[in-house]
Design a protein around this motif. Structure first.
Motif, PDB file in Angstrom:
ATOM      1  N   LYS A  28      67.883 -21.263  11.721  1.00 28.53           N
ATOM      2  CA  LYS A  28      68.778 -21.559  12.750  1.00 28.53           C
ATOM      3  C   LYS A  28      68.184 -21.877  14.004  1.00 28.53           C
ATOM      4  O   LYS A  28      68.390 -22.802  14.703  1.00 28.53           O
ATOM      5  N   ARG A  29      67.133 -21.262  14.448  1.00 30.63           N
ATOM      6  CA  ARG A  29      66.346 -21.939  15.684  1.00 30.63           C
ATOM      7  C   ARG A  29      65.593 -23.078  15.837  1.00 30.63           C
ATOM      8  O   ARG A  29      65.770 -23.797  16.367  1.00 30.63           O
ATOM      9  N   LYS A  60      68.417 -25.658  13.696  1.00 32.30           N
ATOM     10  CA  LYS A  60      69.901 -25.616  14.007  1.00 32.30           C
ATOM     11  C   LYS A  60      70.843 -25.835  12.895  1.00 32.30           C
ATOM     12  O   LYS A  60      71.961 -26.676  12.821  1.00 32.30           O
ATOM     13  N   LEU A  61      70.400 -25.175  11.723  1.00 30.41           N
ATOM     14  CA  LEU A  61      71.377 -25.200  10.565  1.00 30.41           C
ATOM     15  C   LEU A  61      71.520 -23.607  10.317  1.00 30.41           C
ATOM     16  O   LEU A  61      70.644 -22.814  10.748  1.00 30.41           O
ATOM     17  N   THR A  62      72.652 -23.505   9.584  1.00 32.97           N
ATOM     18  CA  THR A  62      73.204 -21.964   9.234  1.00 32.97           C
ATOM     19  C   THR A  62      72.990 -21.830   7.736  1.00 32.97           C
ATOM     20  O   THR A  62      73.636 -22.253   6.964  1.00 32.97           O
ATOM     21  N   ALA A 121      73.507 -20.457   4.237  1.00 31.09           N
ATOM     22  CA  ALA A 121      74.663 -19.846   3.488  1.00 31.09           C
ATOM     23  C   ALA A 121      74.060 -19.109   2.240  1.00 31.09           C
ATOM     24  O   ALA A 121      74.484 -18.102   1.653  1.00 31.09           O
ATOM     25  N   ASP A 181      66.197 -16.536   8.123  1.00 30.19           N
ATOM     26  CA  ASP A 181      67.554 -17.027   8.622  1.00 30.19           C
ATOM     27  C   ASP A 181      67.312 -17.431  10.063  1.00 30.19           C
ATOM     28  O   ASP A 181      67.774 -18.503  10.387  1.00 30.19           O
ATOM     29  N   GLU A 182      66.364 -16.568  10.978  1.00 24.28           N
ATOM     30  CA  GLU A 182      66.394 -16.800  12.282  1.00 24.28           C
ATOM     31  C   GLU A 182      65.779 -18.146  12.374  1.00 24.28           C
ATOM     32  O   GLU A 182      65.653 -18.993  13.263  1.00 24.28           O
ATOM     33  N   VAL A 229      72.480 -24.643   3.228  1.00 28.01           N
ATOM     34  CA  VAL A 229      73.041 -24.470   4.489  1.00 28.01           C
ATOM     35  C   VAL A 229      74.423 -24.767   4.586  1.00 28.01           C
ATOM     36  O   VAL A 229      75.065 -25.602   3.683  1.00 28.01           O
ATOM     37  N   ALA A 230      75.234 -24.226   5.526  1.00 25.02           N
ATOM     38  CA  ALA A 230      76.674 -24.179   5.655  1.00 25.02           C
ATOM     39  C   ALA A 230      77.006 -25.635   6.166  1.00 25.02           C
ATOM     40  O   ALA A 230      78.093 -26.156   5.686  1.00 25.02           O
ATOM     41  N   GLU A 231      76.178 -26.162   6.618  1.00 21.77           N
ATOM     42  CA  GLU A 231      76.382 -27.680   7.000  1.00 21.77           C
ATOM     43  C   GLU A 231      76.438 -28.580   5.976  1.00 21.77           C
ATOM     44  O   GLU A 231      76.848 -29.913   6.005  1.00 21.77           O
TER      45      GLU A 231
END
Length: 372
Positions: free
Chosen positions: A35-36, A39-41, A43, A31-32, A60-62
């Motif tokens: 994101k790092r 730049k995706l989140t 899900a 997950d980290e 990913v949430a996007e």
């Protein structure tokens, strides 16, 4: 997965020198990373099977689905090789074949070298986020003659396209001691002791001898190319087509790319499709017909197809036993291909070259006649 195995590309020597090369990232770490680096989140994160790399499905949430691939620490030392593999996927995609592509990191690079302690000291791992391709593995579909034909045709197209690659680190895939290259079949002699007490040991030794005495003298007539090296039943994705059949929708795992010969790719493809078919001997004809619709074999290649298929069976039988000593927790996955080889290798050996070739080449000719 036949011989298959996302990530089984390190040599046995390298693995034995450093047993703990396989990544062991947990979901919070994944997950980290996503994101790092991108730049995706995330899900949803799910672990995917692998040989000595680590793979995760990431939604990913996007919006979008990906595969996060973390390369084992041994192969992560060879950045040039991974760069060529990544470029090859993009090159195939650009030339009309359904291969994955890598998503750039926030710094614009296609991979990132990450240092992490997975429980046995700090090590460095190359990380890539690859596109997620639709479909199910060909192992979950019915291997009709038409689908086998398309598989052989796709394998030949793939190698022809790969031969056009130009990359500054292309020499990284020479891989002289790569244990899964059919050119290195004699290296299996180091590991035949793992079959002590098994009747198959003599068959394996006989196949290795046949390679050295029959195949090697003809090898100068083989046409060189770049091999995918693992075009197997778990590395090929398919989707239903408009004719109630299947079409190939994805080509996965370029970790075994190496400089080889066209005939090696065909032999590997036939062997791997055999492991998933109820009548394995029938596989060779349509796969061969598909291959030759793109790239007809020369006489030396035809003559060596049968023994090279046997060599791949020997690799898939012997090498997983060595890896099991190193990764006993991964026994089920490592034995996927080896289980079928236990039955198919002696069957193929007993049938003999003449009978098998008769089935393959006659059925290939008949398949071509039916398509006209």
């Amino acid at each position: 997965m036949c011989c298959s195995t996302p990530g089984k590309h390190t040599t046995l020597t390298a693995i034995m020198a450093e047993k703990h090369t396989k990544p062991n990232f947990n979901q919070p770490q994944v997950d980290e990373l996503v994101k790092r680096l991108f730049k995706l989140t995330p899900a949803e994160i799910c672990s995917l099977p692998s040989y000595d790399d680590q793979n995760f499905y990431v939604a990913v949430a996007e919006g979008g689905e990906y595969v996060l691939k973390i390369v084992n620490s041994e192969d992560s030392k060879n950045v040039g090789m991974i760069e060529v593999q990544t470029y090859a996927m993009t090159f195939l995609h650009q030339n009309g074949l359904p291969a994955q592509t890598a998503l750039p990191t926030t710094s614009g690079k296609l991979m990132s070298l990450e240092e992490m302690d997975c429980g046995y000291g700090s090590q460095k791992y190359l990380v890539r986020l690859l596109t997620y391709l639709p479909g199910t593995t060909i192992s979950q579909s019915t291997l009709t003659p038409q689908l086998l034909y398309e598989t052989g045709k796709t394998a030949a197209r793939m190698d022809l396209i790969l031969q056009e690659i130009d990359h500054p680190h292309l020499n990284a895939i020479q891989r002289e001691n790569f244990i899964w290259s059919l050119s290195n079949t004699p290296l299996l002699e180091r590991y035949t002791h793992l079959l002590d007490g098994d009747p198959l040991q003599e068959v394996v030794k006989s196949v290795i001898h046949k390679y050295k005495t029959f195949v090697v003298p003809k090898q100068s007539n083989f046409r060189k190319c770049i091999n995918h090296g693992d075009f197997n039943d778990l590395n090929i994705l398919v989707q239903p087509d408009e004719n109630d059949g299947y079409k190939i929708s994805g080509i996965l795992d370029f970790g075994d790319m190496n400089s080889g010969y066209y005939i090696h790719e065909l032999a590997i493809t036939i062997m791997c499709m055999m492991t998933e078919h109820p009548n394995p001997i029938e596989v060779g004809g349509p796969v061969l017909a598909g291959w030759e619709s793109v790239l007809p074999l020369n006489e030396a290649e035809k003559d060596c197809l049968y023994p090279l298929v046997l060599c791949r069976f020997c690799q898939s039988l012997v090498l997983p036993r060595q890896f099991m000593l190193l990764y006993p927790e991964n026994v089920e996955y490592l034995m996927l291909c080896s289980r079928r080889s236990v039955d198919l290798l002696p069957m193929m050996w007993e049938l003999g070259k003449e009978q098998v070739e008769k089935v393959w080449f006659e059925s290939a000719a008949q398949f071509v006649d039916r398509k006209r």
